[in-house]
Design an enzyme around this catalytic site. Structure first.
Site, PDB file in Angstrom:
ATOM      1  N   ASN A  63     -15.877 -11.826 -33.438  1.00  0.00           N
ATOM      2  CA  ASN A  63     -15.891 -12.015 -34.951  1.00  0.00           C
ATOM      3  C   ASN A  63     -14.984 -12.662 -35.554  1.00  0.00           C
ATOM      4  O   ASN A  63     -13.621 -12.140 -35.619  1.00  0.00           O
ATOM      5  CB  ASN A  63     -16.093 -10.734 -35.349  1.00  0.00           C
ATOM      6  CG  ASN A  63     -16.314 -10.558 -37.000  1.00  0.00           C
ATOM      7  OD1 ASN A  63     -16.624 -11.692 -37.615  1.00  0.00           O
ATOM      8  ND2 ASN A  63     -16.481  -9.323 -37.797  1.00  0.00           N
ATOM      9  N   LYS A  65     -14.658 -13.910 -38.222  1.00  0.00           N
ATOM     10  CA  LYS A  65     -14.368 -13.548 -39.841  1.00  0.00           C
ATOM     11  C   LYS A  65     -14.075 -15.047 -40.545  1.00  0.00           C
ATOM     12  O   LYS A  65     -14.877 -15.916 -40.369  1.00  0.00           O
ATOM     13  CB  LYS A  65     -13.357 -12.651 -39.992  1.00  0.00           C
ATOM     14  CG  LYS A  65     -13.640 -11.244 -39.227  1.00  0.00           C
ATOM     15  CD  LYS A  65     -12.702 -10.147 -39.575  1.00  0.00           C
ATOM     16  CE  LYS A  65     -12.916  -9.196 -38.538  1.00  0.00           C
ATOM     17  NZ  LYS A  65     -12.081  -7.905 -38.814  1.00  0.00           N
ATOM     18  N   HIS A 157     -21.097  -4.946 -41.104  1.00  0.00           N
ATOM     19  CA  HIS A 157     -19.930  -4.996 -40.999  1.00  0.00           C
ATOM     20  C   HIS A 157     -18.992  -3.948 -41.968  1.00  0.00           C
ATOM     21  O   HIS A 157     -19.322  -4.465 -43.309  1.00  0.00           O
ATOM     22  CB  HIS A 157     -19.091  -6.315 -40.754  1.00  0.00           C
ATOM     23  CG  HIS A 157     -17.726  -6.362 -40.231  1.00  0.00           C
ATOM     24  ND1 HIS A 157     -16.669  -6.166 -41.101  1.00  0.00           N
ATOM     25  CD2 HIS A 157     -17.331  -6.325 -39.033  1.00  0.00           C
ATOM     26  CE1 HIS A 157     -15.667  -6.442 -40.361  1.00  0.00           C
ATOM     27  NE2 HIS A 157     -15.886  -6.046 -38.956  1.00  0.00           N
ATOM     28  N   GLU A 159     -16.319  -4.832 -43.675  1.00  0.00           N
ATOM     29  CA  GLU A 159     -15.637  -5.455 -44.691  1.00  0.00           C
ATOM     30  C   GLU A 159     -16.872  -5.895 -45.724  1.00  0.00           C
ATOM     31  O   GLU A 159     -16.868  -6.038 -46.681  1.00  0.00           O
ATOM     32  CB  GLU A 159     -15.143  -6.645 -44.224  1.00  0.00           C
ATOM     33  CG  GLU A 159     -13.738  -6.483 -43.505  1.00  0.00           C
ATOM     34  CD  GLU A 159     -13.282  -6.913 -42.364  1.00  0.00           C
ATOM     35  OE1 GLU A 159     -14.053  -8.371 -41.882  1.00  0.00           O
ATOM     36  OE2 GLU A 159     -12.471  -6.808 -41.547  1.00  0.00           O
ATOM     37  N   GLU A 227     -17.341   0.945 -35.311  1.00  0.00           N
ATOM     38  CA  GLU A 227     -16.073   0.276 -35.611  1.00  0.00           C
ATOM     39  C   GLU A 227     -15.449   1.270 -36.638  1.00  0.00           C
ATOM     40  O   GLU A 227     -15.741   0.978 -37.565  1.00  0.00           O
ATOM     41  CB  GLU A 227     -16.436  -1.033 -36.092  1.00  0.00           C
ATOM     42  CG  GLU A 227     -17.003  -2.408 -35.193  1.00  0.00           C
ATOM     43  CD  GLU A 227     -16.669  -3.676 -35.632  1.00  0.00           C
ATOM     44  OE1 GLU A 227     -15.952  -4.146 -34.635  1.00  0.00           O
ATOM     45  OE2 GLU A 227     -16.954  -4.241 -36.812  1.00  0.00           O
ATOM     46  N   GLY A 233      -8.579  -4.301 -37.780  1.00  0.00           N
ATOM     47  CA  GLY A 233      -7.321  -5.241 -38.213  1.00  0.00           C
ATOM     48  C   GLY A 233      -6.078  -4.554 -38.420  1.00  0.00           C
ATOM     49  O   GLY A 233      -5.191  -4.936 -39.006  1.00  0.00           O
ATOM     50  N   SER A 273      -9.306  -3.318 -33.261  1.00  0.00           N
ATOM     51  CA  SER A 273      -8.181  -3.684 -32.673  1.00  0.00           C
ATOM     52  C   SER A 273      -8.273  -3.719 -31.123  1.00  0.00           C
ATOM     53  O   SER A 273      -7.266  -3.271 -30.453  1.00  0.00           O
ATOM     54  CB  SER A 273      -7.129  -2.533 -33.228  1.00  0.00           C
ATOM     55  OG  SER A 273      -6.930  -2.622 -34.640  1.00  0.00           O
TER      56      SER A 273
HETATM   57  P1  PGA Z   1     -10.397  -6.439 -35.071  1.00  0.00           P
HETATM   58  O1  PGA Z   1     -11.698  -6.393 -35.726  1.00  0.00           O
HETATM   59  O2  PGA Z   1     -10.241  -6.690 -33.736  1.00  0.00           O
HETATM   60  O3  PGA Z   1      -9.246  -7.541 -35.744  1.00  0.00           O
HETATM   61  O4  PGA Z   1     -10.034  -5.067 -35.419  1.00  0.00           O
HETATM   62  C1  PGA Z   1     -12.703  -6.145 -35.409  1.00  0.00           C
HETATM   63  C2  PGA Z   1     -14.063  -6.504 -36.171  1.00  0.00           C
HETATM   64  O5  PGA Z   1     -13.878  -6.329 -37.473  1.00  0.00           O
HETATM   65  O6  PGA Z   1     -15.121  -6.411 -35.983  1.00  0.00           O
END
Ligand code: PGA
Length: 317
Positions: A63, A65, A157, A159, A227, A233, A273
């Site tokens: 992803n 983003k 997601h 976010e 997740e 993140g 992460s």
């Molecule tokens: P990250 O994000 O690996 O940077 O923690 C994962 C995601 O949001 O799908």
């Protein structure tokens, strides 16, 4: 057929293989020989296993983003094109180790990526509109995504849930529309830190799952991404045990609320992460069928390491 006894690989997360719209060549092979490939019935000879959940493929999504420029994406695509991903190795390995790989670039680079990326990797959008296109300023429709060769979309997601404010029902409807139109959906669920601390992890995940289950036409083309929001993140990855515990609970929920078949065939991937150093331990967990990767998917070689962590599913006989 001597394949099982001679090669003897083991995916601890064994599930019966089942047809999936997004078949890769090895899938037809699996289906064709499915009746001949059996777990040994004796307690402990070779613990040979034929396929893990879903199509028999570990699934890894990158992803990207809201990151990248034309130049950095050109470099990332070139790194991915030259990366050695587990597949096409030897005669038997593709059956077992050929992971399904998808990347989700920002909308404005989707066309660039679909036209320059190796066919080995499929392309996903990071969002899609809830219905047919039209007068919806700023939105991107499923028809448009299909038009440029996108096969998947990430929905739900954290976010989008927690920054943009999308709710469970809205996300469920988007998923239903995308699936009805033929896209695969990476359906994200996961709890906030305060929800985990309040002991509500399962409740939150089940509620988010239910919103998908209430409306989706079928689970054939859904990959569930667990997740935990506190791990996204932050560099604070869930331990393999924490992730496994939720994956088992999600599978159990599917079994009780959808069907045993869907529970056994749906891939449940972990996100939050994940990187080149922690993926191996996570991948060993029985119910972790792959990963959704943010930050580390922006580095081609590290993303390849994560894809190739599928090999840690192999356990000696
Ligand atoms: P990250 O994000 O690996 O940077 O923690 C994962 C995601 O949001 O799908």
């Amino acid at each position: 057929m001597s394949m099982v006894s001679t090669y003897c690989p083991h995916f601890s997360g064994l599930r019966r293989s089942s047809p999936n719209l997004h078949n890769a060549p090895s899938q037809s092979f699996l289906q064709h020989f499915g009746s001949q490939l059996r777990l040994p019935s004796s307690p402990k000879p070779c613990r040979a296993v034929i396929a893990m959940s879903g199509s028999g493929k570990f699934f890894v999504g990158g992803n990207w983003k809201c990151n990248g420029t034309k130049d950095s994406i050109t470099k990332l695509v070139s790194d991915l094109n030259s990366a050695k991903l587990e597949s096409d190795v030897g005669i038997l390995q593709p059956l077992f180790f050929n992971p399904y790989v998808v990347v989700a670039p920002p909308f404005v680079y989707l066309d660039q990526v679909t036209s320059s990326l190796t066919d080995r990797i499929e392309v996903s959008a990071q969002n899609s509109w809830i219905g047919k296109g039209g007068a919806f300023t700023g939105e991107i429709s499923v028809e448009q995504l299909k038009d440029i060769g996108c096969k998947w979309v990430i929905l739900g997601h954290s976010e989008r849930r927690h920054v943009i404010g999308e709710d469970d029902q809205f996300i469920g409807k988007k998923a239903a529309f995308a699936l009805n139109e033929g896209l695969g959906v990476i359906a994200c669920i996961g709890e906030l830190l305060e929800e985990r601390e309040a002991g509500k992890t399962f409740d939150v995940c089940f509620q988010q799952l239910k919103a998908f289950a209430d409306v989706v036409p079928s689970w054939d083309n859904i990959v569930i991404a667990y997740e935990p929001v506190w791990a996204i993140g932050t560099g604070k990855v869930a331990t393999p045990q924490q992730a496994q515990e939720v994956h088992v609970a999600v599978r159990d929920w599917l079994k009780k609320n959808v069907s045993e078949e869907v529970a056994s065939k749906t891939r449940i991937i972990y996100g939050g992460s994940v990187n080149g150093s922690n993926c191996g331990e996570l991948a060993k967990e029985e119910d972790i069928d792959g990963f959704l990767v943010g930050g580390a998917s922006l580095k081609g070689p590290e993303f390849a390491t994560i894809v190739n962590s599928v090999t840690t599913k192999k356990v000696a006989a």
